[in-house]
Design an enzyme around this catalytic site. Sequence first.
Site, PDB file in Angstrom:
ATOM      1  N   GLU A  98       0.827  -1.203   0.000  1.00  0.00           N
ATOM      2  CA  GLU A  98       0.000   0.000   0.000  1.00  0.00           C
ATOM      3  C   GLU A  98       0.864   1.256   0.000  1.00  0.00           C
ATOM      4  O   GLU A  98       0.898   2.002   0.976  1.00  0.00           O
ATOM      5  CB  GLU A  98      -0.976  -0.009   1.191  1.00  0.00           C
ATOM      6  CG  GLU A  98      -0.335  -0.334   2.517  1.00  0.00           C
ATOM      7  CD  GLU A  98      -1.338  -0.444   3.666  1.00  0.00           C
ATOM      8  OE1 GLU A  98      -2.518  -0.754   3.423  1.00  0.00           O
ATOM      9  OE2 GLU A  98      -0.920  -0.215   4.806  1.00  0.00           O
ATOM     10  N   CYS A 158       6.225  34.948   7.920  1.00  0.00           N
ATOM     11  CA  CYS A 158       7.075  35.671   8.862  1.00  0.00           C
ATOM     12  C   CYS A 158       7.629  34.705   9.891  1.00  0.00           C
ATOM     13  O   CYS A 158       7.321  34.802  11.078  1.00  0.00           O
ATOM     14  CB  CYS A 158       6.279  36.771   9.546  1.00  0.00           C
ATOM     15  SG  CYS A 158       5.432  37.803   8.359  1.00  0.00           S
ATOM     16  N   GLY A 206       2.131   5.069  -0.935  1.00  0.00           N
ATOM     17  CA  GLY A 206       1.519   6.371  -1.179  1.00  0.00           C
ATOM     18  C   GLY A 206       2.521   7.257  -1.903  1.00  0.00           C
ATOM     19  O   GLY A 206       2.454   7.479  -3.113  1.00  0.00           O
ATOM     20  N   ARG A 207       3.531   7.696  -1.133  1.00  0.00           N
ATOM     21  CA  ARG A 207       4.521   8.652  -1.634  1.00  0.00           C
ATOM     22  C   ARG A 207       5.153   8.225  -2.950  1.00  0.00           C
ATOM     23  O   ARG A 207       5.229   9.021  -3.892  1.00  0.00           O
ATOM     24  CB  ARG A 207       5.623   8.815  -0.573  1.00  0.00           C
ATOM     25  CG  ARG A 207       6.568   9.977  -0.814  1.00  0.00           C
ATOM     26  CD  ARG A 207       7.741   9.939   0.181  1.00  0.00           C
ATOM     27  NE  ARG A 207       7.329   9.940   1.574  1.00  0.00           N
ATOM     28  CZ  ARG A 207       7.102  11.036   2.302  1.00  0.00           C
ATOM     29  NH1 ARG A 207       7.302  12.221   1.780  1.00  0.00           N
ATOM     30  NH2 ARG A 207       6.719  10.929   3.562  1.00  0.00           N
TER      31      ARG A 207
HETATM   32  C1  LIG Z   1       1.199   6.337   5.470  1.00  0.00           C
HETATM   33  C2  LIG Z   1       0.921   4.906   5.339  1.00  0.00           C
HETATM   34  C3  LIG Z   1       1.159   4.246   4.136  1.00  0.00           C
HETATM   35  C4  LIG Z   1       1.824   4.911   2.951  1.00  0.00           C
HETATM   36  O1  LIG Z   1       3.146   5.280   3.253  1.00  0.00           O
HETATM   37  P1  LIG Z   1       4.063   5.901   2.086  1.00  0.00           P
HETATM   38  O2  LIG Z   1       5.333   6.230   2.784  1.00  0.00           O
HETATM   39  O3  LIG Z   1       3.347   7.102   1.577  1.00  0.00           O
HETATM   40  O4  LIG Z   1       4.216   4.861   1.052  1.00  0.00           O
HETATM   41  C5  LIG Z   1       0.766   2.925   4.027  1.00  0.00           C
HETATM   42  N1  LIG Z   1       0.189   2.276   5.069  1.00  0.00           N
HETATM   43  C6  LIG Z   1      -0.034   2.882   6.262  1.00  0.00           C
HETATM   44  C7  LIG Z   1      -0.673   2.127   7.344  1.00  0.00           C
HETATM   45  C8  LIG Z   1       0.319   4.210   6.436  1.00  0.00           C
HETATM   46  O5  LIG Z   1       0.124   4.788   7.615  1.00  0.00           O
END
Ligand SMILES: *Cc1c(COP(=O)(O)O)cnc(C)c1O
Length: 401
Positions: free
Chosen positions: A272, A350, A274-275
């Site tokens: 899973e 600022c 994201g980044r």
């Molecule tokens: C944030 C998170 C992800 C994704 O992490 P990335 O570093 O964005 O790949 C996946 N699983 C869980 C449970 C998360 O908290």
Amino acid sequence: MTDLTPRVHEHASALPSAGLPAYLYDLTSLGEHAAAVRDALPRRVEMYYAAKANPEPEILAALAPHLDGYEVSSGGELAHVRKTVPGSPLAFGGPGKTPDEIAQALELGVERFHVESEYELHVLARLSERSPSGRKPAVLLRFNLQVSGGALDASSLAMGGRPTPFGLDPSLADRVVRRLTDGTYPGLELRGVHAHLASGLDAPAQLAVAEETVAFAEALGERHGIRLAEINVGGGMAVDYGAPGARFDWAGYGAGLEQLLADRPDLVLRIEPGRALTAYSGWYATEVLDVKHSHGEEFAVVRGGTHHLRTPATKQHDQPCTVLAVEEWPYPWPRPAAEGKRVTVTGQLCTPKDVLARGVPAPGVRAGDRVLFSLAGAYAWNISHHDFLMHPRPGFHFLAG
Ligand SMILES: *Cc1c(COP(=O)(O)O)cnc(C)c1O
């Protein structure tokens, strides 16, 4: 160095000054990247997208053809993702789920729950007794596992392998599995194990996490005479902000996962990220307002700042950027310009913390020149403190074609 796609370069040059700052997303390159990631993974590895990295509806939709589902971590994300990409399987994770959120998830028919504590299991069991769907919620138990060999040491965002509020302590595993198998929670279906231990891991470290998680789940299953058929080994694939052209070794990771799956014909692995999916397809475009000399250093002050792009402040890095020279200078007053070779790029806030990048090679950069910050497609706008100082919000442009 430039990692601008032609679409982004053209659009950033054409935007009027009044249209800056702006987030530019290249949805075509996002789709191509996600397809390449998918292709590098074995068939029996499912890919969910962690929506918290960037939940813009256009991003969720562009990723959809390449995903098996989405990981959501709040009632807000749950409602948003369900509505934006209806029909996509969801996994509901995150610590501190409220009873209301769990009830909402049951109502929306969420496919999987990543259960993070015994308390949460009690709430889920109780609320699912009166769940309208009548379906048994599928449970993956999230564990805070230790990984040998120091695989998690490189991470600045470790959520496991040491004391944290995430997941269940492994010492609770037998008790929890017993309750899920001895009839205490007849309304729940124990489907597998989840582990998201850190962000920013390279492929060998990710494979160590996956191996350790699979070994843990197998031993646990054997002790209780059950099969834990789904194992989610988390996200956290590294993005190197010092090298915007570099990519996580998806091919090496895919090959490693293939080996893990080889002798286990019934196992489904899930990741899973994201980044590492969305970071490369977003840019924060702005312009230099002023160039200042202060105690021997030069500063380019840009329109906007870390209240739009908090990533470099929170991760304490220099956000990679490209300067686009703009020749016109429509004003009757003199144009500020740098004398040296390197500048620190700061925003309009600022506070001395409003630094986007230090030591940027930008000889002679002038007010009116444009600056495009890369790797701004994940944990950028949506983690920023937008309202601090009440500056206007940026524009948003989703480019494709
Ligand atoms: C944030 C998170 C992800 C994704 O992490 P990335 O570093 O964005 O790949 C996946 N699983 C869980 C449970 C998360 O908290």
